[in-house]
Design a protein around this motif. Structure first.
Motif, PDB file in Angstrom:
ATOM      1  N   TRP A  70       8.403  22.494 -37.637  1.00  0.00           N
ATOM      2  CA  TRP A  70       7.182  21.791 -38.042  1.00  0.00           C
ATOM      3  C   TRP A  70       7.257  21.372 -39.499  1.00  0.00           C
ATOM      4  O   TRP A  70       8.093  21.865 -40.275  1.00  0.00           O
ATOM      5  CB  TRP A  70       5.954  22.651 -37.792  1.00  0.00           C
ATOM      6  CG  TRP A  70       5.643  23.713 -38.816  1.00  0.00           C
ATOM      7  CD1 TRP A  70       4.813  23.610 -39.893  1.00  0.00           C
ATOM      8  CD2 TRP A  70       6.160  25.048 -38.856  1.00  0.00           C
ATOM      9  NE1 TRP A  70       4.765  24.778 -40.592  1.00  0.00           N
ATOM     10  CE2 TRP A  70       5.583  25.682 -39.977  1.00  0.00           C
ATOM     11  CE3 TRP A  70       7.054  25.760 -38.062  1.00  0.00           C
ATOM     12  CZ2 TRP A  70       5.879  26.997 -40.326  1.00  0.00           C
ATOM     13  CZ3 TRP A  70       7.344  27.071 -38.398  1.00  0.00           C
ATOM     14  CH2 TRP A  70       6.764  27.677 -39.511  1.00  0.00           C
ATOM     15  N   ARG A  71       6.384  20.419 -39.860  1.00  0.00           N
ATOM     16  CA  ARG A  71       6.314  19.911 -41.234  1.00  0.00           C
ATOM     17  C   ARG A  71       4.972  20.287 -41.848  1.00  0.00           C
ATOM     18  O   ARG A  71       3.932  20.218 -41.197  1.00  0.00           O
ATOM     19  CB  ARG A  71       6.442  18.391 -41.267  1.00  0.00           C
ATOM     20  CG  ARG A  71       7.779  17.843 -40.816  1.00  0.00           C
ATOM     21  CD  ARG A  71       7.921  16.375 -41.199  1.00  0.00           C
ATOM     22  NE  ARG A  71       9.092  15.777 -40.571  1.00  0.00           N
ATOM     23  CZ  ARG A  71       9.062  15.010 -39.511  1.00  0.00           C
ATOM     24  NH1 ARG A  71       7.885  14.740 -38.940  1.00  0.00           N
ATOM     25  NH2 ARG A  71      10.159  14.510 -38.995  1.00  0.00           N
TER      26      ARG A  71
ATOM     27  N   GLU B 136      -8.867  38.484 -37.524  1.00  0.00           N
ATOM     28  CA  GLU B 136      -9.131  39.908 -37.727  1.00  0.00           C
ATOM     29  C   GLU B 136      -8.157  40.782 -36.947  1.00  0.00           C
ATOM     30  O   GLU B 136      -7.886  41.917 -37.333  1.00  0.00           O
ATOM     31  CB  GLU B 136     -10.576  40.227 -37.341  1.00  0.00           C
ATOM     32  CG  GLU B 136     -11.597  39.650 -38.316  1.00  0.00           C
ATOM     33  CD  GLU B 136     -13.023  40.031 -37.971  1.00  0.00           C
ATOM     34  OE1 GLU B 136     -13.228  40.725 -36.948  1.00  0.00           O
ATOM     35  OE2 GLU B 136     -13.943  39.617 -38.715  1.00  0.00           O
ATOM     36  N   ALA B 137      -7.606  40.225 -35.862  1.00  0.00           N
ATOM     37  CA  ALA B 137      -6.613  40.971 -35.088  1.00  0.00           C
ATOM     38  C   ALA B 137      -5.232  40.906 -35.718  1.00  0.00           C
ATOM     39  O   ALA B 137      -4.336  41.646 -35.311  1.00  0.00           O
ATOM     40  CB  ALA B 137      -6.562  40.433 -33.662  1.00  0.00           C
ATOM     41  N   GLY B 138      -5.060  40.006 -36.693  1.00  0.00           N
ATOM     42  CA  GLY B 138      -3.782  39.934 -37.398  1.00  0.00           C
ATOM     43  C   GLY B 138      -2.967  38.689 -37.135  1.00  0.00           C
ATOM     44  O   GLY B 138      -1.861  38.545 -37.679  1.00  0.00           O
ATOM     45  N   ALA B 139      -3.460  37.756 -36.327  1.00  0.00           N
ATOM     46  CA  ALA B 139      -2.718  36.517 -36.083  1.00  0.00           C
ATOM     47  C   ALA B 139      -2.710  35.666 -37.350  1.00  0.00           C
ATOM     48  O   ALA B 139      -3.687  35.635 -38.105  1.00  0.00           O
ATOM     49  CB  ALA B 139      -3.355  35.739 -34.936  1.00  0.00           C
ATOM     50  N   VAL B 140      -1.600  34.980 -37.574  1.00  0.00           N
ATOM     51  CA  VAL B 140      -1.470  34.052 -38.705  1.00  0.00           C
ATOM     52  C   VAL B 140      -1.771  32.653 -38.182  1.00  0.00           C
ATOM     53  O   VAL B 140      -1.073  32.141 -37.295  1.00  0.00           O
ATOM     54  CB  VAL B 140      -0.062  34.113 -39.330  1.00  0.00           C
ATOM     55  CG1 VAL B 140       0.070  33.082 -40.438  1.00  0.00           C
ATOM     56  CG2 VAL B 140       0.226  35.514 -39.855  1.00  0.00           C
ATOM     57  N   LEU B 141      -2.814  32.028 -38.723  1.00  0.00           N
ATOM     58  CA  LEU B 141      -3.251  30.715 -38.275  1.00  0.00           C
ATOM     59  C   LEU B 141      -2.978  29.704 -39.387  1.00  0.00           C
ATOM     60  O   LEU B 141      -3.561  29.804 -40.468  1.00  0.00           O
ATOM     61  CB  LEU B 141      -4.744  30.727 -37.936  1.00  0.00           C
ATOM     62  CG  LEU B 141      -5.245  31.895 -37.064  1.00  0.00           C
ATOM     63  CD1 LEU B 141      -6.756  31.784 -36.853  1.00  0.00           C
ATOM     64  CD2 LEU B 141      -4.517  31.935 -35.733  1.00  0.00           C
ATOM     65  N   VAL B 142      -2.086  28.754 -39.138  1.00  0.00           N
ATOM     66  CA  VAL B 142      -1.661  27.802 -40.159  1.00  0.00           C
ATOM     67  C   VAL B 142      -2.127  26.406 -39.778  1.00  0.00           C
ATOM     68  O   VAL B 142      -1.800  25.911 -38.690  1.00  0.00           O
ATOM     69  CB  VAL B 142      -0.120  27.801 -40.311  1.00  0.00           C
ATOM     70  CG1 VAL B 142       0.308  26.820 -41.400  1.00  0.00           C
ATOM     71  CG2 VAL B 142       0.382  29.200 -40.630  1.00  0.00           C
ATOM     72  N   THR B 143      -2.890  25.762 -40.637  1.00  0.00           N
ATOM     73  CA  THR B 143      -3.324  24.389 -40.412  1.00  0.00           C
ATOM     74  C   THR B 143      -2.424  23.427 -41.184  1.00  0.00           C
ATOM     75  O   THR B 143      -1.589  23.842 -41.989  1.00  0.00           O
ATOM     76  CB  THR B 143      -4.787  24.196 -40.844  1.00  0.00           C
ATOM     77  OG1 THR B 143      -4.929  24.583 -42.211  1.00  0.00           O
ATOM     78  CG2 THR B 143      -5.723  25.042 -39.977  1.00  0.00           C
ATOM     79  N   GLU B 144      -2.605  22.137 -40.938  1.00  0.00           N
ATOM     80  CA  GLU B 144      -1.765  21.085 -41.533  1.00  0.00           C
ATOM     81  C   GLU B 144      -0.284  21.375 -41.313  1.00  0.00           C
ATOM     82  O   GLU B 144       0.537  21.181 -42.193  1.00  0.00           O
ATOM     83  CB  GLU B 144      -2.086  20.916 -43.013  1.00  0.00           C
ATOM     84  CG  GLU B 144      -3.525  20.474 -43.253  1.00  0.00           C
ATOM     85  CD  GLU B 144      -3.833  20.224 -44.716  1.00  0.00           C
ATOM     86  OE1 GLU B 144      -3.776  19.042 -45.133  1.00  0.00           O
ATOM     87  OE2 GLU B 144      -4.119  21.202 -45.428  1.00  0.00           O
ATOM     88  N   ALA B 145       0.014  21.840 -40.104  1.00  0.00           N
ATOM     89  CA  ALA B 145       1.391  22.149 -39.711  1.00  0.00           C
ATOM     90  C   ALA B 145       1.703  21.324 -38.467  1.00  0.00           C
ATOM     91  O   ALA B 145       1.328  21.711 -37.354  1.00  0.00           O
ATOM     92  CB  ALA B 145       1.550  23.636 -39.438  1.00  0.00           C
ATOM     93  N   GLU B 146       2.352  20.209 -38.639  1.00  0.00           N
ATOM     94  CA  GLU B 146       2.633  19.306 -37.528  1.00  0.00           C
ATOM     95  C   GLU B 146       3.961  19.668 -36.880  1.00  0.00           C
ATOM     96  O   GLU B 146       5.027  19.523 -37.481  1.00  0.00           O
ATOM     97  CB  GLU B 146       2.676  17.853 -37.997  1.00  0.00           C
ATOM     98  CG  GLU B 146       2.914  16.881 -36.862  1.00  0.00           C
ATOM     99  CD  GLU B 146       2.951  15.434 -37.311  1.00  0.00           C
ATOM    100  OE1 GLU B 146       2.976  14.554 -36.424  1.00  0.00           O
ATOM    101  OE2 GLU B 146       2.960  15.190 -38.529  1.00  0.00           O
ATOM    102  N   VAL B 147       3.893  20.142 -35.657  1.00  0.00           N
ATOM    103  CA  VAL B 147       5.106  20.498 -34.920  1.00  0.00           C
ATOM    104  C   VAL B 147       5.793  19.215 -34.485  1.00  0.00           C
ATOM    105  O   VAL B 147       5.171  18.313 -33.907  1.00  0.00           O
ATOM    106  CB  VAL B 147       4.765  21.383 -33.711  1.00  0.00           C
ATOM    107  CG1 VAL B 147       6.003  21.632 -32.855  1.00  0.00           C
ATOM    108  CG2 VAL B 147       4.156  22.699 -34.180  1.00  0.00           C
TER     109      VAL B 147
END
Length: 568
Positions: free
Chosen positions: A276-277, A244-255
Motif C-alpha cells: 500500500w501507499r 480498544e481491543a488492540g487492532a491497528v487502524l490506518v487511514t490514508e493507506a491505499e492498497v
C-alpha cells in the motif's frame, strides 16, 4: 522487509471494523488499512452542506440486519429507534388519498386505511403475507451468524413448503400478484425486491427474490430502524471496539496490490503480502491471512496487480525482460492492459439507484389532507411505485432512458432522531429527507456522462416528489452558507469513485441466497462460513461474502469466525 501480522484487513468499512474487533479481542495482531482519510466506508455521517450544522447519513441510512449478537459481543453502545409508521404511499392515480401503514393500528383501522385507496380486500392479504415473511425471518435470521446451512437445512427450518416455494422457488412478482389485487399494494410490497437491484419482478433468475429476502428477515422481524446519531455513530462504535481491543487502524493507506501464496512443500508458507501507499511512500505487510473488505471485483484487480509484480520479479531475476507472446515455461503470459480493462468492464457489477440527501426548512404539505406530514414521512414514503409503474420504469431504463416518473423511496431521519441537527435547526423546524431512486442502472452514466446524469436525476427526483405534494419541494429546501440549495445527489458513478463500489453496486455484486447450494464444497472454515475466495489465504469479509449486503457486520463477523476456527 514487510511488517508481519496475524491478519491484514483491506478496507475500513463497517465489516472490516467488525472483523478487526473480533480478531483483536481474540488476541491476534490485526492491521486494518483504509484508503480514505476516515473509517466507516458507506456507513458514515457527514456535514454535507456548507455552513449548515447537519450531519447526514451520507450513503447508507437505516439498520435492519445488524444482529444483536454482534452488538453484545463487542460491547457496542448503539441505539436504534423503531418506527411506528411502516410506510405511507400517496396514490399516483389520485394523490389526494394514500395508504398509511400504522403498526399500532388495530384491525378495523388497518382495513379502513386500505379501503381509502380502494384496496380493502388486500388488508387481510397484507397481514397473511407478512405473517409468512415473519416465519421466514424467525427461521433464517439466526443462521446468518452461524456456519452456512445447506439449502435443505434452510428449507427444513422454514418448515412450510408453501411459504418456501412462494419466496424461494417462484419469481417474486408471481407471488405478489397471486396475493394482492391492487396495483398500489403490489408496488409497495415489490419495492423490497428492487432496492439497489436492476431486475424485473418476474425474472426467472430470482434476483428480486434474493433482494427481497434480505429486506424482510432483519432482526427476525424485518424492521428497519433509525440509528441515533446517524450511520457514523454505528461505525464510530465499531472503530472504538477495534482500537480498544488492540487492532491497528490506518487511514490514508491505499492498497495497490495483493500477492497471495498457496503454500506447500516446495513453496513459501500460505499467506498474503499486501502493498500500500501512504504519503507517497510504499509499504508492505504480510500475514497468514488477509481479509478483503472490498468488492470481489476490486479484490480481483488487487490480486492481478500482485501477480504482475511477481511476474516482473521472476523475469528480472531470470534475466528475461517481460514480453508479450509465448514466454519461457515458468513465466506466465501477461495480459495486455487494454484487454484487462475490457475484461474488468465486462465483469463489473451494476448498481441501479440514485441517492439524494435534502435539508428542508420544514416538511412539505401533502395533497392528502387526511394524513399529517409527520406521519407520512416517519416511515418509508413511497412515490410513483405502483407495480405497473415499477415495471414501466425497468423497461424505460433497460432501453437507456431515465424513468418518468422516477420511482422513489424516502425517509426522514430527523422525525425519529433530531440529534443529527444543531439545536438551532431543530428549533427552526428543519428536517432531512433521504431519497432513494430505483431503476437507475449504472449504464446510464455511459450514455449521459456523470455530470449530466446527476443533474437530470436531481430534476427527476424533485419532479417525482412534486407529483404527490401540495407545494413544490423546492419551496422548502434550505440553502447553505453560499445560498445554494441543500441538495446532494449521488449517482452510481459517484459511489464507485467515493467508495470503490464497482458500478455503484451497493451490495458489491449479485446477492446470494443465505445458504450453501447442493454440491457446494464446505471442507474449509472459510467455505463453511461463506467467506472463501479462490485463494486460501484471502477471505472476503464485506458485502461480497455469502450473506453480505447492507449494514450488518455479518460479513466481518463470519470472516473472523473462519479465521479463529482455522487457527484452532
Amino acid at each position: 522487509m514487510p511488517q508481519t501480522h496475524d491478519v491484514v484487513i483491506v478496507g475500513g468499512g463497517h465489516n472490516g471494523l467488525t472483523a478487526a474487533a473480533y480478531l483483536a479481542r481474540a488476541g491476534l495482531d490485526v492491521l486494518l488499512l483504509e484508503r480514505d482519510d476516515h473509517l466507516g466506508g458507506a456507513a458514515v455521517s457527514a456535514q454535507a452542506f456548507e455552513g449548515v450544522e447537519a450531519r447526514l447519513s451520507r450513503y447508507s441510512y437505516l439498520v435492519s440486519l445488524l444482529p444483536q449478537r454482534i452488538i453484545d459481543d463487542l460491547g457496542l453502545d448503539i441505539r436504534l429507534v423503531r418506527r411506528r409508521f411502516s410506510s405511507y404511499t400517496p396514490d399516483p392515480r389520485d394523490p389526494s388519498r394514500g395508504l398509511l401503514v400504522d403498526t399500532e393500528a388495530g384491525p378495523e383501522a388497518s382495513v379502513a386505511a386500505f379501503a381509502r385507496v380502494g384496496a380493502e380486500a388486500d388488508a387481510t392479504a397484507w397481514d397473511a403475507f407478512y405473517h409468512d415473511t415473519a416465519r421466514v425471518a424467525e427461521a433464517l435470521f439466526p443462521t446468518l451468524t452461524e456456519p452456512l446451512p445447506t439449502r435443505d437445512d434452510a428449507k427444513a427450518l422454514v418448515a412450510d413448503d408453501r411459504v418456501w416455494n412462494a419466496f424461494v422457488e417462484r419469481p417474486l412478482g408471481e407471488t405478489i400478484d397471486r396475493c394482492f389485487g391492487d396495483d398500489l399494494v403490489r408496488g409497495v410490497v415489490a419495492t423490497d425486491g428492487l432496492i439497489g437491484t436492476f431486475a424485473e419482478l418476474d425474472d426467472p433468475s430470482l434476483e428480486a427474490n434474493r433482494c427481497f429476502l434480505y429486506h424482510v428477515i432483519g432482526g427476525g422481524t424485518g424492521d428497519w430502524d433509525v440509528p441515533v446519531g446517524g450511520m457514523g455513530a454505528v461505525t464510530a462504535e465499531l472503530a472504538r471496539a477495534a482500537r480498544e481491543a488492540g487492532a491497528v487502524l490506518v487511514t490514508e493507506a491505499e492498497v495497490v496490490a495483493v500477492e497471495a501464496t498457496v503454500g506447500g512443500a516446495s513453496a513459501s508458507p500460505a499467506g498474503a503480502l499486501v502493498r500500500w501507499r501512504s504519503d507517497g511512500v510504499e509499504h508492505e505487510a504480510s500475514a497468514p491471512t488477509m481479509l478483503a473488505n472490498v468488492a470481489p471485483a476490486v479484490l480481483d484487480r488487487l490480486i492481478a496487480a500482485g501477480a504482475d509484480a511477481r511476474r516482473e520479479r521472476a523475469t528480472s531475476s531470470a534475466g528475461v525482460a517481460p514480453r508479450h507472446g509465448f514466454p519461457a515455461d515458468d513465466v506466465p503470459v501477461p495480459i495486455p492492459a487494454v484487454v484487462r480493462e475490457r475484461l474488468r468492464h465486462l465483469a463489473t457489477p451494476e448498481g441501479a439507484q440514485v441517492k439524494v440527501n435534502l435539508l428542508l426548512t420544514r416538511l412539505p404539505r401533502l395533497r392528502d389532507a387526511s394524513v399529517r406530514p409527520e406521519q407520512a414521512f416517519a416511515g418509508t414514503f413511497h412515490i410513483n411505485e405502483l407495480e405497473t409503474q415499477l415495471d414501466a420504469a425497468y423497461r424505460t431504463a433497460a432501453r437507456g432512458a431515465i424513468p418518468d416518473p422516477l420511482p422513489c423511496e424516502i425517509y426522514c431521519h430527523t422525525l425519529s432522531d433530531p440529534s443529527i441537527l444543531s439545536p438551532e435547526l431543530v428549533a427552526s423546524g428543519a428536517h432531512t429527507l433521504t431519497v432513494f431512486g430505483l431503476h437507475v442502472p449504472d449504464r446510464l452514466v455511459e450514455r449521459f456522462g456523470n455530470d449530466e446524469l446527476r443533474a437530470r436525476l436531481e430534476e427527476a427526483v424533485l419532479a417525482s416528489l412534486d407529483r404527490v405534494l401540495a407545494e413544490p419541494i423546492r419551496d422548502v429546501i434550505m440553502t447553505d452558507a453560499s445560498g445554494r440549495p441543500c441538495i446532494e445527489v449521488k449517482t452510481t458513478h459517484d459511489l464507485e469513485e467515493a467508495l470503490a463500489m464497482p458500478g455503484g453496486n451497493i451490495f458489491h455484486g449479485p446477492l446470494s441466497w443465505p445458504w450453501a447450494e447442493p454440491g457446494a464444497a464446505l471442507d474449509t472454515p472459510a467455505a463453511r462460513w461463506g467467506v472463501a475466495t479462490a485463494h486460501p489465504s484471502v477471505l472476503l469479509c464485506g458485502s461480497g461474502a455469502v450473506r453480505g449486503g447492507a449494514v450488518s457486520g455479518i460479513g466481518g463477523h463470519n470472516a473472523a469466525m473462519a479465521v479463529l476456527e482455522s487457527r484452532g
